[in-house]
Write an enzyme that holds these catalytic residues in place. Sequence first.
Site, mmCIF file in Angstrom:
data_model
loop_
_atom_site.group_PDB
_atom_site.id
_atom_site.type_symbol
_atom_site.label_atom_id
_atom_site.label_comp_id
_atom_site.label_asym_id
_atom_site.label_seq_id
_atom_site.Cartn_x
_atom_site.Cartn_y
_atom_site.Cartn_z
ATOM 1 N N GLY A 198 -86.443 -54.060 -38.904
ATOM 2 C CA GLY A 198 -87.281 -53.548 -39.994
ATOM 3 C C GLY A 198 -87.352 -54.418 -41.234
ATOM 4 C CG ASP A 207 -83.369 -41.956 -43.565
ATOM 5 O OD1 ASP A 207 -83.340 -40.983 -44.318
ATOM 6 O OD2 ASP A 207 -83.888 -41.902 -42.430
HETATM 7 C C1 PRP Z 1 -83.667 -48.070 -39.592
HETATM 8 C C2 PRP Z 1 -83.864 -48.915 -40.828
HETATM 9 C C3 PRP Z 1 -82.468 -49.034 -41.375
HETATM 10 C C4 PRP Z 1 -81.812 -47.733 -40.982
HETATM 11 C C5 PRP Z 1 -81.738 -46.868 -42.176
HETATM 12 O O1 PRP Z 1 -83.257 -48.910 -38.570
HETATM 13 O O2 PRP Z 1 -84.436 -50.151 -40.536
HETATM 14 O O3 PRP Z 1 -81.760 -50.132 -40.803
HETATM 15 O O4 PRP Z 1 -82.634 -47.164 -39.957
HETATM 16 O O5 PRP Z 1 -81.245 -45.622 -41.866
HETATM 17 P P1 PRP Z 1 -79.881 -45.013 -42.385
HETATM 18 O O6 PRP Z 1 -79.807 -45.209 -43.861
HETATM 19 O O7 PRP Z 1 -80.065 -43.553 -42.024
HETATM 20 O O8 PRP Z 1 -78.749 -45.615 -41.640
HETATM 21 P P2 PRP Z 1 -83.557 -48.711 -37.018
HETATM 22 O O9 PRP Z 1 -82.251 -48.371 -36.340
HETATM 23 O O10 PRP Z 1 -84.680 -47.741 -36.827
HETATM 24 O O11 PRP Z 1 -83.939 -50.164 -36.543
HETATM 25 P P3 PRP Z 1 -85.172 -51.122 -36.911
HETATM 26 O O12 PRP Z 1 -84.810 -51.810 -38.201
HETATM 27 O O13 PRP Z 1 -85.213 -52.077 -35.763
HETATM 28 O O14 PRP Z 1 -86.421 -50.296 -37.032
#
Ligand code: PRP
Length: 181
Positions: free
Chosen positions: A43, A102
Site C-alpha cells: 500500500g 487503522d
Molecule cells: C494495510 C495497510 C497497512 C495496514 C494498516 O495493509 O496498508 O499496512 O493494513 O492496518 P492496521 O493499522 O490495522 O494494522 P494490508 O495488510 O492490507 O496490505 P497492503 O499494504 O498490501 O494493502
Amino acid sequence: MNGDIKAILISEEEIKKRVKELGEQLSREYEGKKVIMICLLKGASYFTCDLSRAMSIPVRMEYMVASSYGDSTDSSGSVAVRLDIKDNITGLHVLLVDDIIDTGLTFARVKNLLQLKNPASIRTVAMCDKKDRRLNGMEADYVGFTIPDEFVVGYGLDYAGDYRNLPFIGVLNPHVYARTK
Ligand code: PRP
C-alpha cells in the site's frame, strides 16, 4: 474504474500539496542525519516514492511486507513479517512509512521489531489516519490526512487488490462489495 467510486475524498492536487509539505518538513527536521525510509508494501509504495522525491536530503530506501493474520475481529495483534529489510539500519534514522494507520497493530509490531536492530531513531509516517479504528493507542508521528471510517481506495489503498493506482483517494461505492458477495 472511476464508476466504482462514490466520492473523491482527497484529490490528486491535495495529495501532491500535502506530500510536498511533509517532504519539506522532514527535510528540515532530518537535515544532517542519515535517514532510511522503510516502505510497508504494497500500500505505501506510491506514497513513499513521492514523499522521498519531495525531500531535499539524501534518503536510503528499504521495503518490508507485514501482514495481519487470524480472525479479523481478533485484537491480539498478530502481524507476520513476510519480507524483511536487507540493509543494516544500526545508527540510522528510520522513517517507517505506511499508506494507512487503522487499528495501529502493524505500526506497533513493526516498530518493535525494527527497534531490535538498533537504529538511531524510528518515527512513523502514515498517509492516512483512521483514528476511530485504533485498538492500541498507537499514534503516527507524521500524518498526511486524518480520514473518517469509510472504505477508501486509491493512491496505494486497495479493495481486494484493486484500485491502488487511482491518483486520488476515493470512497468505494457499496455496489462493489455487493458484487463480490
Ligand atoms: C494495510 C495497510 C497497512 C495496514 C494498516 O495493509 O496498508 O499496512 O493494513 O492496518 P492496521 O493499522 O490495522 O494494522 P494490508 O495488510 O492490507 O496490505 P497492503 O499494504 O498490501 O494493502
